[in-house]
Design a protein around this motif. Structure first.
Motif, PDB file in Angstrom:
ATOM      1  N   VAL A 190     -48.694 -10.828 -17.114  1.00 53.38           N
ATOM      2  CA  VAL A 190     -47.312 -10.986 -16.652  1.00 53.38           C
ATOM      3  C   VAL A 190     -46.539  -9.788 -17.180  1.00 53.38           C
ATOM      4  N   VAL A 191     -45.911  -9.049 -16.274  1.00 56.79           N
ATOM      5  CA  VAL A 191     -45.243  -7.813 -16.677  1.00 56.79           C
ATOM      6  C   VAL A 191     -43.797  -7.825 -16.176  1.00 56.79           C
ATOM      7  N   ALA A 192     -42.954  -7.056 -16.837  1.00 57.96           N
ATOM      8  CA  ALA A 192     -41.557  -6.919 -16.380  1.00 57.96           C
ATOM      9  C   ALA A 192     -41.074  -5.508 -16.713  1.00 57.96           C
ATOM     10  N   PRO A 193     -41.699  -4.489 -16.110  1.00 57.74           N
ATOM     11  CA  PRO A 193     -41.288  -3.114 -16.434  1.00 57.74           C
ATOM     12  C   PRO A 193     -39.946  -2.769 -15.781  1.00 57.74           C
ATOM     13  N   ASP A 194     -39.427  -1.589 -16.123  1.00 59.13           N
ATOM     14  CA  ASP A 194     -38.201  -1.126 -15.462  1.00 59.13           C
ATOM     15  C   ASP A 194     -38.478  -0.831 -13.996  1.00 59.13           C
ATOM     16  N   LEU A 195     -39.683  -0.337 -13.710  1.00 64.50           N
ATOM     17  CA  LEU A 195     -40.027   0.036 -12.329  1.00 64.50           C
ATOM     18  C   LEU A 195     -41.455  -0.401 -12.019  1.00 64.50           C
ATOM     19  N   TYR A 196     -41.627  -1.163 -10.935  1.00 69.74           N
ATOM     20  CA  TYR A 196     -42.958  -1.619 -10.497  1.00 69.74           C
ATOM     21  C   TYR A 196     -43.160  -1.120  -9.074  1.00 69.74           C
ATOM     22  N   ILE A 197     -44.178  -0.301  -8.872  1.00 68.37           N
ATOM     23  CA  ILE A 197     -44.438   0.234  -7.531  1.00 68.37           C
ATOM     24  C   ILE A 197     -45.700  -0.444  -6.996  1.00 68.37           C
ATOM     25  N   ALA A 198     -45.515  -1.306  -5.984  1.00 66.83           N
ATOM     26  CA  ALA A 198     -46.638  -2.074  -5.415  1.00 66.83           C
ATOM     27  C   ALA A 198     -47.139  -1.357  -4.170  1.00 66.83           C
ATOM     28  N   ILE A 213     -38.222  -3.080  -8.079  1.00 71.62           N
ATOM     29  CA  ILE A 213     -39.533  -3.198  -7.418  1.00 71.62           C
ATOM     30  C   ILE A 213     -39.508  -2.331  -6.162  1.00 71.62           C
ATOM     31  N   VAL A 214     -40.518  -1.478  -6.055  1.00 74.03           N
ATOM     32  CA  VAL A 214     -40.696  -0.648  -4.864  1.00 74.03           C
ATOM     33  C   VAL A 214     -41.992  -1.107  -4.197  1.00 74.03           C
ATOM     34  N   ALA A 215     -41.941  -1.357  -2.904  1.00 80.41           N
ATOM     35  CA  ALA A 215     -43.157  -1.790  -2.192  1.00 80.41           C
ATOM     36  C   ALA A 215     -43.463  -0.817  -1.064  1.00 80.41           C
ATOM     37  N   ASN A 258     -45.996  -0.692   2.169  1.00 81.16           N
ATOM     38  CA  ASN A 258     -46.904  -1.549   2.925  1.00 81.16           C
ATOM     39  C   ASN A 258     -46.753  -1.229   4.407  1.00 81.16           C
ATOM     40  N   THR A 259     -47.850  -1.268   5.135  1.00 82.79           N
ATOM     41  CA  THR A 259     -47.790  -0.981   6.576  1.00 82.79           C
ATOM     42  C   THR A 259     -47.186  -2.141   7.365  1.00 82.79           C
ATOM     43  N   ASP A 260     -47.215  -3.340   6.756  1.00 82.71           N
ATOM     44  CA  ASP A 260     -46.747  -4.535   7.467  1.00 82.71           C
ATOM     45  C   ASP A 260     -45.314  -4.851   7.046  1.00 82.71           C
ATOM     46  N   GLU A 261     -44.378  -4.656   7.955  1.00 81.27           N
ATOM     47  CA  GLU A 261     -42.973  -4.854   7.578  1.00 81.27           C
ATOM     48  C   GLU A 261     -42.666  -6.311   7.252  1.00 81.27           C
ATOM     49  N   ASP A 262     -43.555  -7.231   7.641  1.00 77.67           N
ATOM     50  CA  ASP A 262     -43.343  -8.649   7.328  1.00 77.67           C
ATOM     51  C   ASP A 262     -44.070  -9.081   6.054  1.00 77.67           C
ATOM     52  N   ALA A 263     -44.660  -8.144   5.339  1.00 77.24           N
ATOM     53  CA  ALA A 263     -45.389  -8.521   4.115  1.00 77.24           C
ATOM     54  C   ALA A 263     -44.422  -9.185   3.124  1.00 77.24           C
ATOM     55  N   PHE A 315     -41.974  -7.534   0.465  1.00 78.65           N
ATOM     56  CA  PHE A 315     -40.654  -6.969   0.771  1.00 78.65           C
ATOM     57  C   PHE A 315     -39.523  -7.947   0.447  1.00 78.65           C
ATOM     58  N   GLN A 316     -39.870  -9.238   0.318  1.00 76.59           N
ATOM     59  CA  GLN A 316     -38.814 -10.218  -0.018  1.00 76.59           C
ATOM     60  C   GLN A 316     -38.345 -10.079  -1.466  1.00 76.59           C
ATOM     61  N   VAL A 317     -39.192  -9.523  -2.327  1.00 75.28           N
ATOM     62  CA  VAL A 317     -38.767  -9.336  -3.725  1.00 75.28           C
ATOM     63  C   VAL A 317     -38.479  -7.874  -4.035  1.00 75.28           C
ATOM     64  N   ALA A 318     -38.759  -6.977  -3.058  1.00 78.98           N
ATOM     65  CA  ALA A 318     -38.624  -5.540  -3.332  1.00 78.98           C
ATOM     66  C   ALA A 318     -37.165  -5.103  -3.273  1.00 78.98           C
TER      67      ALA A 318
END
Ligand code: FAD
Length: 311
Positions: A250-258, A277-279, A281-286, A289-292
């Motif tokens: 379980v992590v909580a960094p300043d920046l998470y790039i998924a 959070i930076v995401a 992904n090729t799928d715009e419905d992934a 993106f709801q938490v990014a």
């Protein structure tokens, strides 16, 4: 009110997890003693004594305590427990190994992974893989709890130094387990649990070679730790100890790039408290993106080299 905080360390360095658990203890309120158990731990004790708000640092040294074996450490903590209302430890591998045994020996219920303190008896903790938050109130005479350190900031050093007191450890060798060896993974990168930036890769990476070729250069550029989804770990693209999520870290960094991670609830359980959070992904419905905070709809094999080049 008196609180005993079991310090996380390797006999040489005091882990930042202790300073974070101290913030939780301070929120509970009361006199806080830090217990440093190990062997030749003077430096760790001195670092503990500098932390703000500590009443006393108790030092327990013996061969039996050197390797934080749960049976021995629990025996020690229980022998001190009469002086304390609350016993806390960071929810690290050591804390999760030792404190349940303490709770069982004291015949109380451990409260695990405390993520917020409501008052001295009431705490918030995650359930259902972090999808709900439970409020727990305890009436136990001695409260035993592990602290989810990603939910608390680290206590800074104070302007004064707490006294350091050596305690008589008595017979701490419970004789039920013995230390054989510690095999640590070699890694020059920041540790996942304390990294300020994490670049994480998912199944989309496609192979171990591509994972290394695409994720590693960006992580190098940013001085970041590398993480992975379980799908990436199960497929052998990344080692097990890099897994982030419900059954990983379980992590909580300043920046998470998924990167190429869909955002399954089990993955979100491990990283959704990241500050930014930076995401990609090729799928715009992934679902990721709801938490990014920032989303790039695109192919990571184009985006990541470009990002690295720009950096
Ligand atoms: P996928 O879900 O397959 O997603 C891959 C993503 O990459 C997709 O969104 C796709 O659109 C995108 N993509 C494909 N190609 C590209 C490209 N070229 N560029 C950009 N994007 C691309 N998972 C964890 O991560 N951690 C855990 O701790 C964990 N614990 C679990 C515990 C249990 C009990 C269970 C049942 C599951 C657990 N899982 C865990 C698994 C979880 O349910 C998901 O299966 C897993 O997180 C999916 O990983 P992923 O996002 O890498 O793969």
């Amino acid at each position: 009110m008196a609180i005993l905080l079991f310090a996380e360390h390797d006999n040489v360095t005091l882990s930042e997890q202790t300073a974070k658990a101290l913030s939780a203890a301070a929120k509970i309120g009361g006199d806080i003693d830090i217990l440093v158990a190990g062997k030749n731990v003077r430096v760790v004790a001195e670092a503990s004594a500098k932390l703000s708000g500590v009443r006393t640092v108790l030092v327990a040294e013996s061969d039996a305590l050197e390797n934080q074996l749960a049976e021995n450490a629990a025996t020690l903590i229980v022998s001190l427990s009469g002086d304390y209302d609350t016993i806390v430890a960071p929810a690290t591998a050591n804390g999760k190994n030792i404190l349940p045994r303490v709770a069982a020996l004291l015949d109380v219920m451990q409260i695990s992974e405390v993520m917020d303190v409501v008052d001295a008896d009431t705490f918030k903790r995650p359930i259902y893989a972090g999808n709900a938050v439970e409020v727990v109130q305890t009436t136990d005479a001695t409260k035993v709890m592990t602290i989810r350190t990603s939910s608390f900031g680290a206590t800074e050093d104070g302007s004064t130094t707490a006294p350091i007191k050596s305690i008589d450890v008595g017979a701490t060798d419970a004789g039920k387990s013995s230390f054989i060896e510690n095999i640590l993974s070699q890694n020059d990168r920041p540790e996942l649990g304390s990294a300020k930036i994490i670049v994480s890769g998912g199944r989309a990476l496609g192979s171990e070679e591509k994972f290394k070729a695409v994720i590693t250069p960006l992580a190098d550029k940013l001085g970041a730790a590398v993480g992975a989804s379980r799908a990436a770990v199960d497929a052998g693209y990344a080692p097990n100890d890099l897994q982030v999520g419900q059954t990983g870290k379980v992590v909580a960094p300043d920046l998470y790039i998924a990167c190429g991670i869909s955002g399954a609830i089990q993955h979100l359980a491990g990283m959704k408290d990241s500050k930014v959070i930076v995401a990609i992904n090729t799928d715009e419905d992934a679902p990721i993106f709801q938490v990014a905070d920032y989303g790039i709809v695109g192919d990571l094999f184009d985006v990541l080299p470009e990002l690295e080049g720009q950096l």
